[in-house]
Design a protein around this motif. Structure first.
Motif, short mmCIF file in Angstrom:
data_model
loop_
_atom_site.label_atom_id
_atom_site.label_comp_id
_atom_site.label_asym_id
_atom_site.label_seq_id
_atom_site.Cartn_x
_atom_site.Cartn_y
_atom_site.Cartn_z
N LEU A 129 6.80 -12.35 9.58
CA LEU A 129 6.77 -11.11 8.90
C LEU A 129 5.81 -11.08 7.92
O LEU A 129 5.11 -9.93 7.55
N ILE A 130 5.70 -12.12 7.22
CA ILE A 130 4.41 -12.24 6.31
C ILE A 130 3.06 -12.00 7.01
O ILE A 130 2.31 -11.09 6.35
N LYS A 131 2.85 -12.47 8.04
CA LYS A 131 1.75 -12.18 8.80
C LYS A 131 1.30 -10.39 9.21
O LYS A 131 0.50 -10.30 8.91
N GLU A 132 2.47 -10.15 9.43
CA GLU A 132 2.67 -8.47 9.56
C GLU A 132 2.27 -7.84 8.18
O GLU A 132 1.63 -7.08 8.31
N ASP A 133 3.06 -8.26 7.24
CA ASP A 133 2.70 -7.85 6.03
C ASP A 133 1.15 -7.85 5.55
O ASP A 133 0.59 -6.83 4.86
N VAL A 134 0.70 -9.04 5.76
CA VAL A 134 -0.75 -9.18 5.43
C VAL A 134 -1.70 -7.96 6.36
O VAL A 134 -2.40 -7.40 5.96
N ILE A 135 -1.44 -7.88 7.59
CA ILE A 135 -2.24 -6.97 8.48
C ILE A 135 -1.91 -5.59 7.74
O ILE A 135 -2.70 -4.75 7.77
N ASP A 136 -0.64 -5.28 7.54
CA ASP A 136 -0.42 -3.81 6.94
C ASP A 136 -0.73 -3.87 5.38
O ASP A 136 -0.64 -2.62 5.04
N GLN A 137 -1.28 -4.70 4.92
CA GLN A 137 -1.70 -4.98 3.51
C GLN A 137 -0.43 -4.21 2.58
O GLN A 137 -0.65 -3.85 1.45
N ASP A 138 0.72 -4.81 2.85
CA ASP A 138 1.97 -4.37 2.12
C ASP A 138 2.16 -5.35 1.02
O ASP A 138 2.79 -6.56 1.42
#
Length: 230
Positions: free
Chosen positions: A22-31
């Protein structure tokens, strides 16, 4: 209960992998807010894993460090000609690993007696059994069967609550695990459906979460005991 502990560690490691993804996805989304919140959760999970691994083997951190050293040494030996020297050091490290891996703790056992009790209960060979956590303080989990369900009861609820053994934080965690208060029975009760029952692992996981998530391994008997009622 070493097996139960391994089940719980595996459970938390699965959660760790999920949060990391989930953190990897957050990084991609810049959230950034999500990154912060998920990082807090990840740190909490990793602290639990470290705590549980120390219970199974207090040398866990040393073991990991020695393994890393051995891995580094093996890589190094492939890059130069000092093979004999590195081979000798590797033997010494292997010996250290053997010593660290040989640790056993007195509290945990293989859980076979618990497995047998669960199967006997599921197949109606016994009426119930009690898993004592702190016998002198009446802190225990009672397992009984009704229809196609096993009921897990944390009895003496009012007494344990009054003595602050079950404070609000512990009660909230028990509710998250699946326990519900039954005032008539003076107990917290969890219902486990026997449909598709194959082994005792799910019930072991419940016990493990009660021991480690709720009580954090504190104020419990050094050796758990079972009482079986036929």
């Amino acid at each position: 209960m070493n097996e139960e502990l391994k089940v719980l560690i595996s459970y938390y490691k699965d959660e760790e992998s999920l949060i990391e993804s989930l953190i990897k996805e957050d990084v991609i989304d810049q959230d950034h807010q999500a990154i912060h919140l998920h990082s807090l959760v990840l740190n909490k999970i990793q602290r639990k894993i470290n705590f549980l691994e120390k219970l199974t083997n207090p040398n866990a951190a040393k073991l990991e460090a020695v393994k890393n050293r051995l891995e580094y040494l093996n890589k190094l030996s492939n890059k130069n000609n000092a093979f004999n020297y590195h081979e000798e050091i590797s033997k010494q490290i292997d010996h250290q690993l053997d010593l660290l891996n040989s640790f056993t703790t007195g509290y945990f056992n293989d859980g076979q007696e618990f497995d047998d009790a669960v199967f006997d209960l599921a197949e109606n060979r016994i009426e119930s059994f009690i898993f004592n956590l702190n016998k002198s303080r009446d802190l225990s989990l009672k397992f009984t069967k009704t229809g196609h369900e096993i009921l897990v009861l944390l009895s003496n609820f009012k007494k344990l609550k009054k003595e602050y053994i079950l404070d609000i934080d512990k009660r909230n965690i028990l509710k998250l695990i699946g326990f519900r208060e039954d005032k008539q029975m003076n107990a917290l009760i969890l219902t486990y459906d026997l449909a598709g029952f194959r082994d005792a692992i799910p019930l072991k996981q419940i016990i493990s979460r009660v021991i480690f998530d709720v009580f954090n391994f504190q104020n419990l008997d050094n050796q758990t005991t079972l009482q079986i009622f036929k």
